[in-house]
Design a protein around this motif. Structure first.
Motif, mmCIF file in Angstrom:
data_model
loop_
_atom_site.group_PDB
_atom_site.id
_atom_site.type_symbol
_atom_site.label_atom_id
_atom_site.label_comp_id
_atom_site.label_asym_id
_atom_site.label_seq_id
_atom_site.Cartn_x
_atom_site.Cartn_y
_atom_site.Cartn_z
ATOM 1 N N PHE A 12 0.848 -1.170 0.000
ATOM 2 C CA PHE A 12 0.000 0.000 0.000
ATOM 3 C C PHE A 12 0.892 1.230 0.000
ATOM 4 N N ILE A 13 0.623 2.144 -0.902
ATOM 5 C CA ILE A 13 1.489 3.308 -1.081
ATOM 6 C C ILE A 13 1.016 4.428 -0.159
ATOM 7 N N VAL A 32 -4.139 13.187 11.662
ATOM 8 C CA VAL A 32 -3.475 11.907 11.443
ATOM 9 C C VAL A 32 -4.175 11.181 10.299
ATOM 10 N N ARG A 33 -3.392 10.768 9.296
ATOM 11 C CA ARG A 33 -3.950 10.039 8.146
ATOM 12 C C ARG A 33 -3.174 8.749 7.935
ATOM 13 N N TRP A 34 -3.878 7.753 7.402
ATOM 14 C CA TRP A 34 -3.213 6.505 7.029
ATOM 15 C C TRP A 34 -4.005 5.854 5.903
ATOM 16 N N VAL A 35 -3.396 4.874 5.243
ATOM 17 C CA VAL A 35 -4.018 4.211 4.102
ATOM 18 C C VAL A 35 -4.549 2.843 4.524
ATOM 19 N N PRO A 148 7.815 5.706 9.677
ATOM 20 C CA PRO A 148 8.129 6.889 8.866
ATOM 21 C C PRO A 148 7.654 8.196 9.498
ATOM 22 N N CYS A 149 6.554 8.139 10.282
ATOM 23 C CA CYS A 149 6.028 9.360 10.901
ATOM 24 C C CYS A 149 6.738 9.703 12.200
ATOM 25 N N GLY A 150 7.505 8.740 12.775
ATOM 26 C CA GLY A 150 8.193 8.996 14.030
ATOM 27 C C GLY A 150 8.305 7.752 14.892
ATOM 28 N N PRO A 151 8.872 7.879 16.090
ATOM 29 C CA PRO A 151 9.043 6.728 16.980
ATOM 30 C C PRO A 151 7.708 6.220 17.523
ATOM 31 N N ALA A 152 7.654 4.921 17.829
ATOM 32 C CA ALA A 152 6.423 4.300 18.297
ATOM 33 C C ALA A 152 6.763 3.075 19.145
ATOM 34 N N VAL A 153 5.741 2.489 19.733
ATOM 35 C CA VAL A 153 5.875 1.262 20.509
ATOM 36 C C VAL A 153 4.875 0.253 19.966
ATOM 37 N N VAL A 216 0.293 0.890 9.430
ATOM 38 C CA VAL A 216 0.948 1.821 10.364
ATOM 39 C C VAL A 216 2.148 2.504 9.715
ATOM 40 N N SER A 217 2.770 1.849 8.733
ATOM 41 C CA SER A 217 3.871 2.493 8.008
ATOM 42 C C SER A 217 3.372 3.630 7.126
ATOM 43 N N SER A 218 2.078 3.618 6.818
ATOM 44 C CA SER A 218 1.517 4.679 5.976
ATOM 45 C C SER A 218 1.013 5.868 6.781
ATOM 46 N N ILE A 219 1.086 5.811 8.113
ATOM 47 C CA ILE A 219 0.612 6.924 8.941
ATOM 48 C C ILE A 219 1.383 8.194 8.591
ATOM 49 N N ARG A 220 0.647 9.262 8.381
ATOM 50 C CA ARG A 220 1.246 10.570 8.124
ATOM 51 C C ARG A 220 0.579 11.590 9.038
ATOM 52 N N LEU A 221 1.370 12.537 9.538
ATOM 53 C CA LEU A 221 0.904 13.567 10.456
ATOM 54 C C LEU A 221 0.964 14.928 9.781
#
Length: 238
Positions: A12-13, A32-35, A148-153, A216-221
């Motif tokens: 997913f792009i 917050v957006r994601w695909v 890609p959007c930042g650090p996470a757990v 979750v890799s597609s999350i953009r802020l």
């Protein structure tokens, strides 16, 4: 019951522009957006009109099970409707469901997104505080990750979910082991985005986990003015 087969290629792009495939929540001044993959269907969590909610859930069931019998559509609609209270109790701002098949095995998964207050550790590091809290609670396998959007757990584990007697032959209901991946993304405004994928069907774990990794890799802020926002790596200044 006829269910669509999971695609063999799960890519997913990520996108920064709004489109029919982009889901979102608003955390005060941060967007917050994601695909989401097309195989997932949005659950009308916050529809206040009861008749419209029923219509949307019925439409969801028909999209999720194309070509199925009416009885199967109704069963899925009931499952979705009964699960909405638990999703709302979890603080879900967004949720979607997938019903599919791996080989001959039917499988399903639910994804939800919620917003919660970020914890405060002694050094004001929410990543460390979240990870520490999850480990103390023995919630599952806890890992600090970089998206890609930042650090996470991330937290991977299994829990026992209750299935109401309305969906089983036993009026007392059943307890079903449910596997999950939960990801916590602390935002700069003391809010944490929580996203979870869960599935009660072991056959679907690997493909659903791959899907969720892409989600979750597609999350953009974004800032309130639409400016992209990337949270710096915690080690960037080390």
């Amino acid at each position: 019951m006829t269910a669509p087969t999971l695609p063999s290629r799960l890519e997913f792009i990520p996108t920064q522009a709004a489109s029919p495939d982009v889901s979102s929540v608003q955390a005060d001044d941060i967007h917050v957006r994601w695909v989401m993959p097309e195989i997932f269907h949005d659950i009308p969590l916050h529809e206040e009109d009861e008749d419209e909610a029923v219509r949307l859930i019925e439409a969801l069931a028909q999209k999720a099970l194309p070509g199925a019998e009416v009885e199967d559509w109704l069963k899925l609609a009931v499952v979705v409707a009964l699960g909405m209270d638990d999703l709302l109790a979890s603080g879900a701002e967004y949720a979607s469901v997938c019903v599919s098949a791996v080989g001959e095995d039917p499988c399903s998964a639910t994804v939800y997104a919620a917003l919660t207050d970020s914890p405060e550790g002694e050094d004001r590091d929410p990543i460390a505080a979240i990870a520490s809290s999850l480990r103390r609670a023995d919630a599952g396998e806890v890992t600090e990750i970089q998206l890609p959007c930042g650090p996470a757990v991330s937290c991977v584990g299994t829990r026992d979910d209750e299935v109401t007697g309305e969906l089983t032959e036993d009026p007392r209901g059943l307890t079903v082991p449910t596997s999950f991946i939960r990801v916590y993304v602390p935002l700069p405004n003391d809010t944490t985005l929580v996203m979870e994928m869960s599935t009660p069907t072991p056959a679907g774990w690997d493909p659903f986990a791959t899907m969720f990794g892409n989600i979750v890799s597609s999350i953009r802020l974004f800032e309130a003015d639409g400016e992209p926002l990337i949270i710096p790596d915690r080690d960037a200044d080390a």
